[in-house]
Design an enzyme around this catalytic site. Structure first.
Site, PDB file in Angstrom:
ATOM      1  N   LYS A  72      23.217  18.571  -2.942  1.00  0.00           N
ATOM      2  CA  LYS A  72      23.470  18.225  -4.311  1.00  0.00           C
ATOM      3  C   LYS A  72      24.653  19.262  -4.714  1.00  0.00           C
ATOM      4  CE  LYS A  72      18.672  17.153  -5.812  1.00  0.00           C
ATOM      5  NZ  LYS A  72      17.423  17.655  -6.403  1.00  0.00           N
ATOM      6  N   TYR A 132      24.741  16.284 -11.695  1.00  0.00           N
ATOM      7  CA  TYR A 132      24.606  16.486 -10.290  1.00  0.00           C
ATOM      8  C   TYR A 132      25.330  15.364  -9.286  1.00  0.00           C
ATOM      9  CZ  TYR A 132      19.946  15.206 -10.779  1.00  0.00           C
ATOM     10  OH  TYR A 132      18.778  14.733 -11.299  1.00  0.00           O
TER      11      TYR A 132
END
Length: 187
Positions: A72, A132
């Site tokens: 991420k 994200y």
């Protein structure tokens, strides 16, 4: 783009440059070649965002296990959060250790988290919008969570003057002592 390695192997704080004038600023928030030049191989396939309206909202500690493990790249678009990751790679020298970093829209900093870490955050002010990028799709059969306030992890969450606001799922997450890591390698 300034890329700085953090204390746990594989984690990086990324500070995109901002070019400003009287109108505001322009910033390149993701640049694959800059990451590759630093040895970070990250091919995002999806953008996610979450809005937390209350101060003290806590999301996490979440992860996805192989074969759908996710790396991420996290940033605050609005507001400030205390972002926390826990190394859950069984063969890692830092297995079970955590790291916390404040991310804010004002600062524009980001956190790169490779697969093999549990991730969560607490809002440090009301109305936080978090974005994200991930490199694998959401797979409910691979999702997992660890308890945010596990005494064995000893995470030092900020005191924001209000009890943590949690989902039922996060309130019921398992303890690290009972955790059997699906991440056997060092990452």
């Amino acid at each position: 783009m300034d890329i700085r390695p953090l204390a746990l192997d594989g984690l990086y704080e990324i500070q995109p440059r901002r070019f400003g004038d009287s109108r505001g600023y322009f910033s390149e928030t993701f640049k694959r070649e800059a990451l590759r030049a630093y040895g970070i191989d990250f091919e995002p396939i999806q953008d996610n965002e979450s809005l937390s309206s209350r101060l003290g909202t806590l999301r996490g500690l979440h992860f996805q296990a192989p074969p759908q493990a996710q790396a991420k790249l996290i940033r605050a678009v609005i507001g400030r959060i205390y972002d926390v990751v826990v190394d859950i790679r069984a063969a890692s020298p830092s297995y079970g250790q955590w790291l916390g970093l404040e991310l804010s829209a004002e600062q524009g900093n980001q956190l790169f988290v490779p697969a093999g870490f549990a991730h969560g955050f607490m809002t440090l002010e009301p109305r936080c919008l978090i974005a994200y990028k991930v490199d694998a799709p959401y797979a409910p059969q691979c999702e997992g969570a660890l308890r945010w306030a596990d005494p064995d992890l000893g995470i030092e969450w900020p005191d924001v003057g209000t009890p943590a606001h949690l989902s039922d799922k996060d309130r019921q997450a398992g303890y690290f002592a009972d955790f059997d890591s699906p991440f056997s390698g060092e990452g």
